[in-house]
Design a protein around this motif. Structure first.
Motif, PDB file in Angstrom:
ATOM      1  N   UNK A   1      47.812 -26.457  -8.220  1.00 20.83           N
ATOM      2  CA  UNK A   1      46.497 -26.669  -8.840  1.00 20.83           C
ATOM      3  C   UNK A   1      45.448 -25.790  -8.160  1.00 20.83           C
ATOM      4  N   UNK A   2      45.456 -25.783  -6.824  1.00 19.81           N
ATOM      5  CA  UNK A   2      44.519 -24.927  -6.096  1.00 19.81           C
ATOM      6  C   UNK A   2      44.753 -23.462  -6.437  1.00 19.81           C
ATOM      7  N   UNK A   3      46.014 -23.051  -6.473  1.00 17.70           N
ATOM      8  CA  UNK A   3      46.335 -21.660  -6.777  1.00 17.70           C
ATOM      9  C   UNK A   3      45.782 -21.249  -8.138  1.00 17.70           C
ATOM     10  N   UNK A   4      45.925 -22.136  -9.140  1.00 11.08           N
ATOM     11  CA  UNK A   4      45.445 -21.820 -10.489  1.00 11.08           C
ATOM     12  C   UNK A   4      43.924 -21.726 -10.531  1.00 11.08           C
ATOM     13  N   UNK A   5      43.242 -22.722  -9.960  1.00 10.34           N
ATOM     14  CA  UNK A   5      41.780 -22.754 -10.027  1.00 10.34           C
ATOM     15  C   UNK A   5      41.150 -21.661  -9.171  1.00 10.34           C
TER      16      UNK A   5
END
Length: 583
Positions: free
Chosen positions: A31-35
């Motif tokens: 999730x962090x990687x995507x955002x």
């Protein structure tokens, strides 16, 4: 009794693995990687237009400012990697640098929203000065530090959720890097479409605002996943360990090596808390650091262990691989600078929709989104049956495929530029479609899928346990040097061609692409990429992979693989077990 204790220990570690880590923990990191990548990619492809249209840099200065910023971002990933290996754990390091990233994005938002913080057009290569320059460069510096630190710790932190010594988790680790690429790609697609459209068609500050909110949500999500993580404690300073080997080897340079490497100094086999790496015969001059002289006691700056020497050998063997991928990243820099400027003077219409030029990189991102699942579910299982490698093919083979494709991409880019420029000179009112650029972007997107994941997995798997973050940051170091080299190439080629061309104008001069020779610059990079590929083949064929046996401790009690909290929890479980047995 000892056998029963070992079985109990193995049971505790198995229970720990079941409760901690794995893909359940990785979901928070995805999730962090995507955002985070949503903003990162949006900035990569659109900031050159922000510098050009709002901050009033000229074409080459806009490109150089962006490549210098990107180069600094990736270079500073070494800082994040070093800190997370040595002082703070990777989880804490990621959150610390994440807060700097959010602060910098907020500053960019404020400056973009305030007209009095924009410079007046002056017709020079750069019009930024005074207080405006202070705020502009401060925000870019903080953003480079924050994003770099996050990249230097996040990838290794995600990989920590899998035990590469466990055959099942080793396969999961190979999959993790593919899914990490997919998550960052999905974020990138949102960035180059939605965020870039808002920035270029509505207002720049709204685009920066969206990125700021997305990054904040990403780091909050990372923090919420703490109960599920395997958090490894940092070890000794990797820089200090490297320096000790070099210094002691130099001091002992006149000593003769023993006939057998078993006579070199090494940690005891009974010490299960430290990783041991088997001796190799490469770079034997460094082995002199492990000579324990008669009547002397082992001390850090007088003798080093074989494992410590092998750590330095591993890092040294990695350096030619890093160097061989720099040109590829120089090529990637062109797709985020000159190719975007190409798109800006092409036909941006897709039916009734106007497509922002910086959104064209969505094409390689879509390619990656489709290809990653195909690669993971079809190619890797098929290749595993043939090669018996958990990743399907070796990491260096994967990188080699990417290098070939990057050379092809630059060759195609030169051909497309000739077509665009000829049409622009013939009839400027009818430029060719923006989607002609999809060929160079699509080919390079596939190249990036092979190379980026291959390098990340290669550096993580091959690095010593105490240097995982620092070694993984070598991927970003290669990118950093590639971006800086792009700036050097642009300046040098402009200076040289200005002297030797009949018109006394550089290939990449001024504000008008139709008067430039960008195609020749692309073909120069294509030629350089071909030569670089043969250089890579030489080093990759000579590289000796760290064997699985030498990378593992012989005891299941390796507490270096367990965070300190787990050691304390183990004692709690044992005490609870004793209490239950009394009941």
């Amino acid at each position: 009794m000892a056998e029963q204790e070992e079985k109990d220990e193995h049971k505790l570690i198995t229970e720990w693995k079941r409760r901690k880590g794995g893909f359940r923990a990785s979901m928070f990191i995805f999730v962090l990687s995507a955002l985070d990548n949503m903003g990162f990619v949006a900035n990569m492809v659109s900031l050159v237009l922000y510098f050009y249209g709002v901050m009033h840099f000229d074409l080459s200065s806009s490109a150089n400012t962006l490549t210098n910023f990107m180069g600094s971002t990736f270079l500073l990933s070494l800082v994040g990697g070093f800190i997370s290996d040595t002082y703070l754990n990777r989880f804490t390091t990621c959150l610390l640098f994440g807060s700097l990233e959010v602060l910098a994005l907020a500053m960019l938002t404020v400056q973009a929203a305030s007209n009095h913080l924009h410079p007046e057009a002056c017709g020079k290569s750069s019009c930024v000065k005074g207080g405006i320059a202070v705020m502009f460069y401060t925000s870019l510096s903080l953003l480079a530090l924050g994003m770099g630190g996050v990249r230097g710790s996040m990838t290794a932190f995600g990989a920590d959720q899998f035990d590469e010594k466990d055959p099942i988790e080793a396969k999961a680790l190979a999959s993790f890097f593919n899914w990490l690429l997919l998550s960052s790609t999905l974020g990138g697609i949102t960035g180059v479409t939605g965020v870039v459209w808002v920035s270029t068609q509505r207002a720049w500050h709204w685009g920066f605002f969206i990125i700021t909110i997305a990054a904040t949500i990403g780091f909050v999500t990372l923090a919420l996943g703490k109960p599920f993580y395997r958090i490894k404690t940092p070890g000794d300073s990797s820089t200090l360990r490297i320096a000790q080997v070099i210094v002691v080897a130099f001091k002992n340079r006149k000593l003769s090596l023993p006939e057998s490497h078993e006579e070199l100094y090494e940690i005891s086999d009974k010490d299960a808390t430290l990783e041991k790496i088997a001796h190799t015969n490469q770079m034997r001059f460094l082995d002199k650091a492990a000579i324990l002289q008669e009547n002397s006691k082992p001390q850090p700056w007088k003798v080093c262990t074989v494992t410590q020497v092998e750590e330095v050998k591993i890092l040294t063997r990695m350096l030619p691989i890093v160097g061989s991928t720099i040109i590829l990243n120089t090529c990637m820099a062109q797709l985020q600078t000159f190719s975007v400027q190409q798109g800006n003077v092409m036909n941006l219409k897709l039916g009734y929709l106007t497509v922002p030029a910086p959104s064209i990189p969505v094409i390689p991102l879509v390619f990656i989104t489709i290809l990653v699942p195909i690669y993971e579910f079809f190619f890797v299982p098929f290749a595993r049956k043939i090669t018996h490698n958990p990743s399907g093919i070796t990491q260096l083979q994967r990188v080699g495929v990417g290098l070939v494709l990057s050379a092809i991409s630059m060759g195609v880019a030169g051909i497309i530029e000739v077509k665009r420029r000829d049409q622009g000179k013939r009839d400027p009112s009818k430029p060719i479609s923006l989607f002609w650029l999809s060929f160079q972007y699509g080919i390079f997107g596939i190249a990036d899928m092979f190379t980026l994941v291959g390098l990340l997995e290669f550096f993580y798997r091959e690095s010593p346990a105490s240097m995982k973050s620092l070694s993984t940051s070598f991927t970003w170091l290669s990118m950093s040097l590639g971006y800086f080299l792009s700036t050097v190439f642009v300046n040098v080629i402009n200076a040289v061609t200005k002297r030797i061309t009949p018109g006394k104008q550089g290939w990449l001069h001024g504000f008008d692409l139709n008067q430039n020779n960008l195609n020749l610059f692309y073909w120069f990079l294509a030629t350089l990429s071909c030569l670089n590929f043969f250089n890579y083949l030489y080093w990759a064929s000579r590289y000796k992979y760290k064997s699985e046996d030498s990378n593992s401790s012989t005891d299941l009690k390796a507490s270096a693989e367990m965070p300190l909290k787990m050691i304390e929890r183990k004692q709690d479980w044992e005490s609870k077990g004793d209490a239950n047995s009394h009941d």
